[in-house]
Design a protein around this motif. Structure first.
Motif, short mmCIF file in Angstrom:
data_model
loop_
_atom_site.label_atom_id
_atom_site.label_comp_id
_atom_site.label_asym_id
_atom_site.label_seq_id
_atom_site.Cartn_x
_atom_site.Cartn_y
_atom_site.Cartn_z
N TYR A 44 8.38 18.64 5.53
CA TYR A 44 9.76 18.66 5.77
C TYR A 44 10.10 17.06 5.60
N GLU A 45 9.35 16.42 5.96
CA GLU A 45 9.76 14.68 5.98
C GLU A 45 10.16 14.43 4.31
N GLU A 46 9.36 14.59 3.22
CA GLU A 46 9.34 14.59 2.07
C GLU A 46 10.48 15.37 1.55
N THR A 47 10.93 16.45 2.20
CA THR A 47 12.23 16.79 1.90
C THR A 47 13.51 16.57 2.16
N GLU A 168 -1.75 25.56 12.67
CA GLU A 168 -1.15 26.73 12.13
C GLU A 168 0.53 26.89 12.60
N GLU A 169 0.85 26.77 13.66
CA GLU A 169 2.23 26.64 14.25
C GLU A 169 2.89 25.59 13.96
N ILE A 170 2.38 24.34 13.59
CA ILE A 170 3.03 23.28 13.19
C ILE A 170 3.34 23.55 11.64
N ASN A 171 2.38 23.86 11.00
CA ASN A 171 2.54 24.18 9.62
C ASN A 171 3.80 25.15 9.55
N ALA A 172 3.83 26.22 10.14
CA ALA A 172 4.67 27.20 10.00
C ALA A 172 6.09 26.78 10.09
N MET A 173 6.28 25.83 11.43
CA MET A 173 7.44 25.05 11.45
C MET A 173 7.98 24.26 10.57
N ASP A 174 7.32 23.68 9.97
CA ASP A 174 7.39 22.67 9.14
C ASP A 174 7.93 23.40 7.65
N LYS A 175 7.00 24.56 7.36
CA LYS A 175 7.65 25.21 6.40
C LYS A 175 9.23 26.18 6.60
N ALA A 176 9.41 26.37 7.93
CA ALA A 176 10.43 26.77 7.91
C ALA A 176 11.79 26.08 7.94
N LEU A 177 11.60 24.69 8.26
CA LEU A 177 12.49 23.74 8.00
C LEU A 177 12.87 23.57 6.76
N ILE A 178 11.78 23.45 5.84
CA ILE A 178 12.04 23.15 4.50
C ILE A 178 13.03 24.43 3.92
N SER A 337 17.20 22.91 11.00
CA SER A 337 16.82 22.76 9.48
C SER A 337 17.97 22.46 8.63
N ARG A 338 18.91 22.99 8.85
CA ARG A 338 20.19 23.01 7.98
C ARG A 338 21.11 21.52 8.23
N THR A 339 20.68 20.96 9.31
CA THR A 339 21.28 19.65 9.41
C THR A 339 21.10 18.62 8.31
#
Length: 377
Positions: A44-47, A168-178, A337-339
């Motif tokens: 997400y940070e890269e995004t 696994e949860e951190i990864n899922a949250m990160d991907k959801a943000l993207i 995420s949409r912010t």
């Protein structure tokens, strides 16, 4: 003759280099990069860096961005007080509006085109704090500021819950943000653009976006889709429910169909895979995933000939539920995420193509009428 485009469908209100969508082929790209590649290989940070600066960051640039985020999580105590003074049963997006409005009131010296991108990074960090504390307020917990870490998603989850999130949860949250970062100019982004076109401040523009996001036909769709799964309750009830509610009563199947996509939403496929992974440790999430799968099969059979397929909201709620968030938080997580997308669009608009957004209406009322005083009516 003037033509009215209801819902502004297919009306182009800005040019953008941020997001490309091919609704017929199911393609979504940020700054030219396919959403599947960004989710698989990026963070997400890269995004954030990509959307604000137009390119993927070097390791040094990425580290600087993370440092900036970690420095900006704190918000004035008055902002937290405003949220925690609200009743626990207040609407989550309403509470976010309280928070962004409070920040707009405090941030008095805002000026456009003065470090806009750095300001956006600060706001993205503070939105994490607001969303986490909206959740904590509604759960009856005390305020908590996200702690610095190597991951925006991790800091957010740590602030939200009283437990350590798994990798696994951190990864899922990160991907959801993207996945929810941006989608061109839907209702909330348009609302933000209208506010920003007046040269209002960024926080006020976000408040306008949140007001539009609150509706069930936009950000609230994930909540409505998940409520269907709750109502069905068991995978064996899916077909009966579908025939009664959707076929016979002709209710809308929430999480299906999109104004732009006429094929399977590429984000929905990724959310489905994330839900499938997370359900292995959550029996309730597994139950709802199985219901969703069966409902998806029936929905595609019924509606695919009309170009109606699952959209991103169909499976995202299961991901958020598996992470530990109740249904009332799904739209707020969308907003988190949409912010980034909202801010990237308003910066692009104000800096590159600014003009006050002032549409017209086609008058269809009566012609000139003579005024009759009240004693003669």
């Amino acid at each position: 003759m003037s033509v009215v485009s209801k819902g502004l469908e297919n009306v182009i209100i800005k040019v953008t280099s941020l997001t490309f969508i091919d609704g017929e082929k199911g393609i979504l790209r940020y700054r030219g990069y396919d959403i599947n590649d960004l989710v698989q290989y990026g963070s997400y940070e890269e995004t954030i860096y990509l959307m604000l600066y137009g390119k993927l960051p070097t390791r040094s640039e990425l580290n600087q961005l993370k440092e900036k985020l970690n420095e900006e999580y704190d918000v004035p105590q008055e902002v937290l007080d405003a949220i925690y003074l609200m009743p626990r049963d207040a609407d989550a997006i309403g509470l976010l509006e309280v928070g962004t409005s409070a920040l707009a009131s405090i941030d008095k010296n805002f000026k456009w085109k003065e470090n806009d991108k750095e300001k956006a990074i600060s706001i993205i960090a503070k939105m994490s704090t607001l969303v986490a504390n909206v959740f904590r307020r509604k759960e009856g917990n005390k305020p908590r500021i996200p702690e610095p870490s190597d991951s925006y998603a991790k800091s957010f989850l740590l602030a939200s819950f009283t437990r350590e999130p798994t990798a696994e949860e951190i990864n899922a949250m990160d991907k959801a943000l993207i996945l929810y970062t941006d989608h061109e100019v839907p209702a909330s982004t348009t609302a933000a653009l209208v506010a920003a076109s007046t040269l209002s401040d960024m926080y006020s523009s976000l408040t306008a976006a949140l007001a539009a996001l609150k509706g069930p036909l936009h950000g609230g769709a994930a909540e409505e889709a998940f409520k269907q799964f709750l109502e069905i309750g068991d995978v064996n009830n899916v077909e009966k429910w579908f025939n009664e509610k959707i076929v016979s009563q002709k209710n809308r199947l929430m999480g299906f169909g999109h104004r732009v996509y006429k094929t399977y939403d590429p984000r929905a496929k990724i959310f489905k895979n994330l839900a499938s992974t997370l359900m292995s440790r959550n029996t309730e999430a597994k139950k709802y995933f199985e219901i969703a799968q069966r409902l998806e099969d029936l929905g595609i059979k019924q509606f695919s000939s009309k170009g109606i397929y699952p959209n991103t909201d169909f499976y995202s709620g299961i991901v958020f539920y598996a992470l530990g968030f109740p249904v009332y938080m799904f739209t707020a997580l969308f907003a988190l995420s949409r912010t980034l997308g909202w801010l990237a669009h308003i910066i692009e608009y104000v800096e590159e193509q600014h003009r006050l957004i002032r549409p017209r209406a086609l008058y269809v009322g009566p012609e000139h009428r003579e005024y009759v005083t009240i004693d003669k009516r």
